[in-house]
Design an enzyme around this catalytic site. Structure first.
Site, short mmCIF file in Angstrom:
data_model
loop_
_atom_site.label_atom_id
_atom_site.label_comp_id
_atom_site.label_asym_id
_atom_site.label_seq_id
_atom_site.Cartn_x
_atom_site.Cartn_y
_atom_site.Cartn_z
N HIS A 110 52.99 71.95 22.31
CA HIS A 110 53.80 73.10 22.71
C HIS A 110 55.10 73.09 21.93
CE1 HIS A 110 56.14 75.84 25.29
NE2 HIS A 110 54.97 76.31 25.68
N ASP A 169 47.70 76.98 28.28
CA ASP A 169 46.63 77.83 27.75
C ASP A 169 45.28 77.13 27.78
OD1 ASP A 169 48.35 80.05 27.01
OD2 ASP A 169 49.12 78.74 25.44
#
Length: 422
Positions: free
Chosen positions: A306, A363
């Site tokens: 991330h 996600d």
């Protein structure tokens, strides 16, 4: 006040700039007068080192893997509070009392129904149009039906504007889905809670009962909460930028929707599922892990790592638990979930991924949960929109109330031709 000194090594000229203290995280240097003092601008590609606003809504500590809404850890909110309680928290600064929640939730139910004329808009789109394009257009059209929100001033007007859009967004998303599928549009059910009503509008038909389990509602409610806000990300910054021009608040949200559509932002969970399908089976996982570790191979595992979190994404921890609960309660264990579990098992123990802080992110888990709930892949990002709407609106209201805020106008480093004649 503490100051920070900038020195121009070309001419030795120096100037001091105030350091503004933050409640949490890094302090910031106020360089508002930098060009006036030294004749230069800063250059920050991607704006990853620039604070564009002052905010008291959301705080992220990427090193610790921490996300706070108004000071509350995201894990506690997702596990102990309903999404609409979190909406109230973001909009008002504090969690609601029982009486406040009843009033807030009741006002939401009354505003779920868009103007009937808006339903006709959906017939203008092709069935195979991407739901994000249709949803964006529907929200843009909504601003025409509610032009009274163009110049909101009072707290009451801000709340009326925000509640109306938060309440209608699931309806517009469900209409978008049903048009895409060729199904008749279903009106909202006033007797159902926000999240249950959304699942109902997605699944129901004019005849027959619609079964929606408690665990499905809790999972979707938590997903909305986990997506509600995430500090100054690309779509939120877009909303603030457009909002700074004085545009209609719903137009600013439309800009956020379009920014979220990008594969590098809200569309990432679609890419996770596409990659799991490409891997094809559990037996192929090792081969693709090897490809991901090969410096000469362009293949990268989707849903890992991330931009902000250098530790485990705290939202991902909540979703992993929810995914397992859905699997155990509903007996769901698809081929894609099996592949995802194998990828996760290897990545969490493999030195290559651990050393690089490539942990599963939100996600990675949200895509498999949507699959388990029977939601089509191109609806993943519209569901993200439903959850994020309250964050966009809260950030926009904060911007509107800040007397020091100006229209966004970044500078540039020019590298083209000098002045020349034809």
């Amino acid at each position: 006040m503490s100051t920070f000194t900038f020195t121009d090594n070309r001419n030795g000229k120096s100037a001091e700039f105030p350091i503004l203290n933050s409640v949490l995280g890094a302090d910031v240097v106020d360089i508002t007068t930098l060009n006036k003092e030294l004749g230069v601008y800063t250059y920050d590609n991607g704006l990853s080192m620039t604070g564009s606003c002052q905010s008291d809504i959301t705080y992220i500590d990427g090193g610790k893997g921490e996300l706070l809404y108004r000071g509350y850890p995201i894990e506690q909110l997702a596990e102990k509070k309903k999404y609409l309680e979190v909406c109230y928290l973001l909009l008002n600064g504090e969690l609601p009392t029982a009486e406040q929640f009843v009033a807030f939730e009741g006002s939401m139910r009354e505003k779920r129904f868009p103007n009937e004329g808006l339903r006709n808009l959906f017939n203008a789109f092709p069935d195979d149009g991407h739901p994000m394009a249709v949803l964006s257009s529907a929200v843009s059209a909504l601003s025409a039906f509610h032009h009274q929100h163009l110049n909101v001033q009072s707290q009451e007007e801000y709340m009326d504007m925000a509640i109306r859009l938060i309440a209608k967004m699931p309806t517009l998303a469900a209409y978008t889905y049903r048009h895409h599928m060729g199904y008749p549009l279903i009106y909202p059910d006033m007797d159902r809670y926000f999240t249950e009503n959304f699942l109902y509008m997605m699944r129901a038909f004019p005849t027959g009962s619609t079964e929606i389990s408690d665990v499905e509602v809790r999972a979707m409610d938590a997903i909305f909460t986990l997506h509600a806000d995430h500090e100054q990300n690309a779509s939120t910054s877009t909303v603030r930028l457009v909002g700074s021009t004085g545009a209609h608040p719903y137009a600013a949200v439309v800009a956020g929707i379009n920014a979220l559509w990008g594969r590098a932002h809200g569309g990432a969970n679609e890419s996770v599922i596409a990659q799991l399908e490409m891997i094809g089976s559990v037996e192929n996982v090792d081969k693709f892990i090897k490809k991901a570790k090969d410096p000469n191979d362009d293949f990268r595992l989707m849903g890992f790592g991330h931009r902000v979190y250098k530790n485990f994404d705290p939202r991902a921890k909540v979703l992993r638990k929810l995914r397992d609960e859905l699997r155990d309660t509903l007996g769901i264990n698809s081929r894609l979930i099996e592949i995802a579990n194998k990828v996760e098992e290897i990545a969490l123990t493999d030195e290559y991924f651990v050393k690089r802080n490539l942990y599963p992110n939100i996600d990675f888990y949200s895509g498999t949960i949507f699959e388990a709930l029977g939601i089509k892949r191109n609806m993943f990002t519209p569901i993200f929109v439903i959850g994020r709407t309250v964050g966009w609106l809260t950030q926009l209201i904060e911007l509107k109330k800040d007397p020091s805020q100006k229209i966004f106008r970044p500078r540039q480093r020019y590298v083209g031709h000098t002045k020349r004649d034809i």
